[in-house]
Structure formats: C-alpha cells, structure tokens
Design a protein around this motif. Structure first.
Motif, short mmCIF file in Angstrom:
data_model
loop_
_atom_site.label_atom_id
_atom_site.label_comp_id
_atom_site.label_asym_id
_atom_site.label_seq_id
_atom_site.Cartn_x
_atom_site.Cartn_y
_atom_site.Cartn_z
N UNK A 149 0.85 -1.20 0.00
CA UNK A 149 0.00 0.00 0.00
C UNK A 149 0.88 1.24 0.00
N UNK A 150 0.49 2.22 -0.79
CA UNK A 150 1.23 3.47 -0.84
C UNK A 150 0.25 4.64 -0.77
N UNK A 151 0.80 5.84 -0.65
CA UNK A 151 -0.04 7.03 -0.53
C UNK A 151 -0.89 7.24 -1.79
N UNK A 152 -2.00 7.95 -1.67
CA UNK A 152 -2.80 8.24 -2.87
C UNK A 152 -1.93 8.92 -3.93
N UNK A 153 -2.24 8.63 -5.17
CA UNK A 153 -1.50 9.25 -6.27
C UNK A 153 -1.98 10.68 -6.45
N UNK A 154 -1.06 11.61 -6.40
CA UNK A 154 -1.42 13.03 -6.57
C UNK A 154 -2.05 13.25 -7.95
N UNK A 155 -2.96 14.21 -8.06
CA UNK A 155 -3.54 14.51 -9.38
C UNK A 155 -2.44 14.82 -10.40
N UNK A 156 -2.54 14.18 -11.55
CA UNK A 156 -1.57 14.39 -12.61
C UNK A 156 -0.32 13.52 -12.51
N UNK A 181 1.73 9.70 -11.67
CA UNK A 181 1.59 8.29 -12.01
C UNK A 181 1.88 7.45 -10.77
N UNK A 182 1.11 6.40 -10.57
CA UNK A 182 1.33 5.50 -9.44
C UNK A 182 2.74 4.92 -9.48
N UNK A 183 3.42 4.96 -8.33
CA UNK A 183 4.74 4.35 -8.20
C UNK A 183 4.72 3.42 -7.00
N UNK A 184 5.77 2.64 -6.86
CA UNK A 184 5.88 1.73 -5.72
C UNK A 184 5.78 2.48 -4.40
N UNK A 185 6.44 3.62 -4.33
CA UNK A 185 6.42 4.47 -3.13
C UNK A 185 5.97 5.87 -3.54
N UNK A 186 4.66 6.08 -3.63
CA UNK A 186 4.17 7.43 -3.88
C UNK A 186 4.64 8.36 -2.77
N UNK A 187 4.90 9.63 -3.08
CA UNK A 187 5.23 10.57 -2.00
C UNK A 187 4.03 10.79 -1.09
N UNK A 188 4.29 11.22 0.13
CA UNK A 188 3.22 11.44 1.10
C UNK A 188 2.19 12.41 0.54
N UNK A 189 0.92 12.01 0.62
CA UNK A 189 -0.20 12.81 0.15
C UNK A 189 -1.41 12.30 0.91
N UNK A 190 -2.25 13.20 1.42
CA UNK A 190 -3.26 12.81 2.40
C UNK A 190 -4.70 12.99 1.93
N UNK A 191 -4.91 13.34 0.68
CA UNK A 191 -6.25 13.44 0.14
C UNK A 191 -6.62 12.12 -0.53
N UNK A 192 -7.64 11.45 0.00
CA UNK A 192 -8.04 10.15 -0.53
C UNK A 192 -7.55 9.02 0.36
N UNK A 193 -7.59 7.81 -0.19
CA UNK A 193 -7.17 6.62 0.57
C UNK A 193 -5.91 6.05 -0.06
N UNK A 194 -5.17 5.28 0.73
CA UNK A 194 -3.99 4.64 0.19
C UNK A 194 -4.39 3.69 -0.94
N UNK A 195 -3.47 3.49 -1.86
CA UNK A 195 -3.74 2.68 -3.05
C UNK A 195 -2.75 1.52 -3.12
N UNK A 196 -3.16 0.41 -3.72
CA UNK A 196 -2.25 -0.74 -3.81
C UNK A 196 -1.27 -0.61 -4.97
N UNK A 197 -0.06 -1.09 -4.73
CA UNK A 197 0.93 -1.29 -5.79
C UNK A 197 1.18 -2.80 -5.83
N UNK A 198 0.43 -3.53 -6.66
CA UNK A 198 0.37 -4.99 -6.57
C UNK A 198 1.71 -5.70 -6.54
N UNK A 199 2.70 -5.22 -7.29
CA UNK A 199 4.00 -5.91 -7.35
C UNK A 199 4.74 -5.85 -6.00
N UNK A 200 4.31 -4.95 -5.11
CA UNK A 200 4.96 -4.83 -3.80
C UNK A 200 4.14 -5.50 -2.70
N UNK A 201 3.16 -6.31 -3.09
CA UNK A 201 2.31 -7.01 -2.10
C UNK A 201 2.75 -8.46 -1.96
#
Length: 201
Positions: free
Chosen positions: A169-176, A178-198
C-alpha cells in the motif's frame, strides 16, 4: 431518548475546514475540532468521534499539519455512526494512519537485503484496534490456562503473517502523477495498492 437519538443521527455533521485550503497550523485544526465538540449541533457524533479518536490514535507530533490531520478527523466523524468493519477498513487505508503506524510504503520481504515487512500496523490492529492481547470469558474476565497464565489471542507468527498482508500500500497518487511503488506522502483520498509490492504468501 429515542427522539433525541433520531434527531442526532439525522443532524448534519459539523463542518471541518477544507484541508487543501487550510494553513499548515495544527492549533487551528484543534481549535476547530473542540469548537465543534462543544457547540456543534451533532453532539452525539462529536462525542462518539472523540471516543474513537482515543482508540484509533494518531499523533499530532507526526500529523502536525492541517492537510494531514483534517482528512483523518473527517473520516472518524463520517464513520461515527457506521459499523466497526467499515471503520476498521477506512482507518487502515487512511494515509494519516499509514504514516503514523508505518503501513504506507510497507515493502515485501527481500532476502538479498534481509528486510522484512514492517510489523507495526499488524501488531496494533490486533492489540489496540480489535481483539486485544488476551482471550476473555463472556463476563469480560481474562481466560487463563491450567497454570493460571493469561491465554493470548495471537502469536508472533500471526503478526508476521498480518505484516505480509499489509504490504504493497502506498499514498494516494497526486492529481496528474503516475502511481509508483512508493508514492510521495499525500493525504487526500485513501492509500492505493501497488500490486507488485504485495506479499502474496
């Protein structure tokens, strides 16, 4: 009592400021929360939320700015009259809780580097948020074994397996962005899965 409860269940939720428009000051968030708690028309929701915040704790030392803390307060207030299953899911996927109990960007085991999944959230969800340390009798007293020792509700193996469950699980993807393994900290929304890291074991 029923008339009061019905009115409270239907009362609009006292507003909290928009996190994206609020200055980065913790004292303003706290002042707003306590103003609602004392003067809000939804007193029952406010008191249930306050009680829940004393169980599902996040630290104002870490959640020390409005964009980080306000979404968590809104989540707790929204779920105050809901069910425990939904509350536990929402807290689990909260980026604020993800920061506080180290679940955000929790990696799968890596034999090369010797790293293991972080056990912090796995331990706290068992110990503090759900079943507790010891099994209980129907009257709330602690169950003991033949030697008089408390019977534990889970083992270290349970924690290790739960830690695997909470990987990827990583931080929500900021508007604009792209989802990465370790999204930077962002607190609007819910955490999102990065399947390859599960960890699927």
């Amino acid at each position: 009592f029923q008339k009061y409860l019905s009115a409270q269940f239907n009362a609009p939720m006292s507003p909290l400021p928009d996190p994206t428009l609020t200055p980065y000051y913790l004292n303003g968030v706290q002042a707003n929360f306590f103003t609602n708690a004392v003067h809000g028309q939804d007193q029952l929701r406010q008191r249930v939320a306050f009680a829940l915040l004393n169980i599902f704790v996040v630290s104002a030392v870490q959640a020390n700015n409005a964009p980080q803390l306000l979404p968590y307060l809104q989540l707790i207030q929204k779920d105050a009259f809901g069910n425990y299953r939904q509350l536990l899911e929402d807290v689990t996927l909260s980026p604020t809780m993800g920061t506080y109990l180290s679940m955000a960007n929790n990696d799968i085991a890596n034999a090369t580097t010797g790293t293991l999944p972080n056990e912090n959230y796995a331990r706290e969800i068992m110990q503090l948020f759900s079943i507790g340390l010891t099994q209980l009798n129907q009257d709330g007293t602690v169950q003991t074994d033949a030697s008089g020792n408390p019977v534990p509700t889970y083992t270290q193996t349970t924690i290790e397996q739960f830690a695997k469950l909470f990987t990827g699980w990583t931080y929500p993807t900021r508007p604009g962005a792209t989802l990465t393994k370790h999204n930077p900290a962002y607190y609007t929304g819910v955490m999102v899965p990065f399947p390859a890291n599960h960890d699927e074991t």
